[in-house]
Design a protein around this motif. Sequence first.
Motif, short mmCIF file in Angstrom:
data_model
loop_
_atom_site.label_atom_id
_atom_site.label_comp_id
_atom_site.label_asym_id
_atom_site.label_seq_id
_atom_site.Cartn_x
_atom_site.Cartn_y
_atom_site.Cartn_z
N CYS A 35 42.83 -12.05 27.77
CA CYS A 35 42.82 -13.20 28.58
C CYS A 35 43.69 -12.54 29.97
O CYS A 35 43.57 -12.71 30.97
N ARG A 36 45.59 -13.08 29.74
CA ARG A 36 46.11 -13.06 31.01
C ARG A 36 46.41 -12.11 31.16
O ARG A 36 46.78 -11.97 32.48
N GLY A 37 46.57 -10.38 30.88
CA GLY A 37 46.62 -9.69 31.53
C GLY A 37 45.45 -9.45 32.30
O GLY A 37 45.41 -8.76 33.73
N MET A 38 44.20 -9.91 32.07
CA MET A 38 43.06 -9.84 32.94
C MET A 38 42.77 -10.78 33.76
O MET A 38 42.97 -10.19 35.63
N SER A 39 43.54 -11.94 33.96
CA SER A 39 43.89 -13.01 34.65
C SER A 39 44.39 -12.40 36.27
O SER A 39 44.61 -12.04 37.29
N GLY A 40 45.59 -11.55 35.41
CA GLY A 40 46.79 -11.37 36.33
C GLY A 40 46.23 -10.37 36.85
O GLY A 40 46.81 -9.94 38.12
N MET A 41 45.80 -9.39 36.88
CA MET A 41 45.15 -8.17 37.85
C MET A 41 44.08 -8.52 39.02
O MET A 41 43.47 -7.67 39.50
N THR A 42 43.19 -9.56 38.00
CA THR A 42 41.60 -9.55 39.13
C THR A 42 42.04 -11.02 39.88
O THR A 42 42.65 -11.83 40.10
N ARG A 43 41.49 -10.69 41.30
CA ARG A 43 41.46 -11.61 42.36
C ARG A 43 40.48 -12.55 42.45
O ARG A 43 39.16 -11.72 42.26
N TYR A 44 40.26 -13.58 42.70
CA TYR A 44 39.49 -14.92 43.07
C TYR A 44 39.22 -15.00 44.27
O TYR A 44 40.40 -14.94 44.90
N LEU A 45 38.24 -15.04 44.70
CA LEU A 45 37.55 -15.21 46.20
C LEU A 45 37.91 -16.87 46.18
O LEU A 45 37.26 -17.63 45.34
N ASN A 46 38.04 -17.12 47.54
CA ASN A 46 37.90 -18.68 47.69
C ASN A 46 36.39 -18.35 48.73
O ASN A 46 35.86 -17.32 49.02
N GLN A 47 36.03 -19.54 49.23
CA GLN A 47 34.26 -19.97 49.07
C GLN A 47 34.45 -18.91 50.16
O GLN A 47 33.20 -18.18 51.00
N VAL A 48 35.07 -19.06 51.58
CA VAL A 48 35.02 -18.14 52.46
C VAL A 48 34.44 -16.61 52.72
O VAL A 48 33.83 -15.50 52.95
N GLU A 49 35.39 -16.24 52.25
CA GLU A 49 35.07 -15.22 51.37
C GLU A 49 34.61 -14.40 50.49
O GLU A 49 33.24 -13.27 51.11
N ALA A 50 33.73 -16.00 49.48
CA ALA A 50 33.04 -15.30 48.44
C ALA A 50 31.85 -15.36 49.69
O ALA A 50 29.99 -14.71 49.58
N ALA A 51 31.65 -16.59 50.87
CA ALA A 51 30.56 -16.10 51.81
C ALA A 51 30.52 -14.93 52.31
O ALA A 51 29.33 -13.89 52.66
N ALA A 52 31.96 -14.65 53.05
CA ALA A 52 31.82 -13.56 53.92
C ALA A 52 31.21 -12.02 52.82
O ALA A 52 30.59 -11.48 53.33
N LEU A 53 31.17 -11.95 51.36
CA LEU A 53 31.23 -10.42 51.01
C LEU A 53 30.00 -10.88 50.38
O LEU A 53 29.73 -9.65 51.14
#
Length: 272
Positions: A35-53
């Motif tokens: 879990c820690r490894g996955m969390s470290g390698m995965t990028r999390y989006l903010n609200q602006v980025e999520a809407a833009a994507l």
Amino acid sequence: MLFYRLISSALLLPVVKVLSSSSAMALSSNVEKQCRGMSGMTRYLNQVEAAALDQELFTEYKFSVDQLMELAGLSVATAVAQAYPPTSYSSALIVCGPGNNGGDGLVAARHMALFGYKVAVHYPKRTPKPLYENLLEQCCKFGIHIVDKLLEPNELKNEYQVLVDALFGFSFKPPVREELKPALDALIDGGLPVCSVDIPSGWHVEDGPSSDHSLKPALLISLSAPKLCAKDEYLKGAKHYLGGRFLPPAIVKKYNLTLPEYPAQDQVVQLC
């Protein structure tokens, strides 16, 4: 001979227990490290980025709303089936809101019915658009029960074994409308495992829960990419899946998503 076997079993039992306990601890430790490894390698989006994507998928890559909804709903149903298989959790209630999350929930309901669940849908505020009307009609044609009035939260266990939260998405802004409060209360106080679509209903996409009595799902299914709120400590111990095996490579690169690889032909990947 039998006496010898009984003594041998009695002597070996504590050892077996110790070994089982050690194996369980090792397995738990490995899961936590993963879990820690996955969390470290995965990028999390903010609200602006999520809407833009999302907007870019529609405008630049010509995905239609119903196309993305079908892919998202299939991902949700697949993740729920992996985490809470119908052999153990045979009956499910999907709580749908008026937006895209609700549409994802209607699609997920249809796929879950095909996966072997006994499915019911609660859809308290229906969206008067052909897409949503068609999805609801499909649910009816698949034998899915449409629940107009919910049971009290403490009675839900009598009918269902798992709940799917497709009430609000990342564009939610408080306060919760009166007509939708009973649905959110059922998810919070139902005492059943809740599987949330993209973000837990009522949460801020970046800041997370608003109070200690916020929805605390047992499973979160992030779509496209995880949102910042998925890092919140309130989700500690919850399972986390990602469903987004439909993103164009160029958009993955543009947003520097650094997503984990999906196994084989799976539509989802478990992050934690």
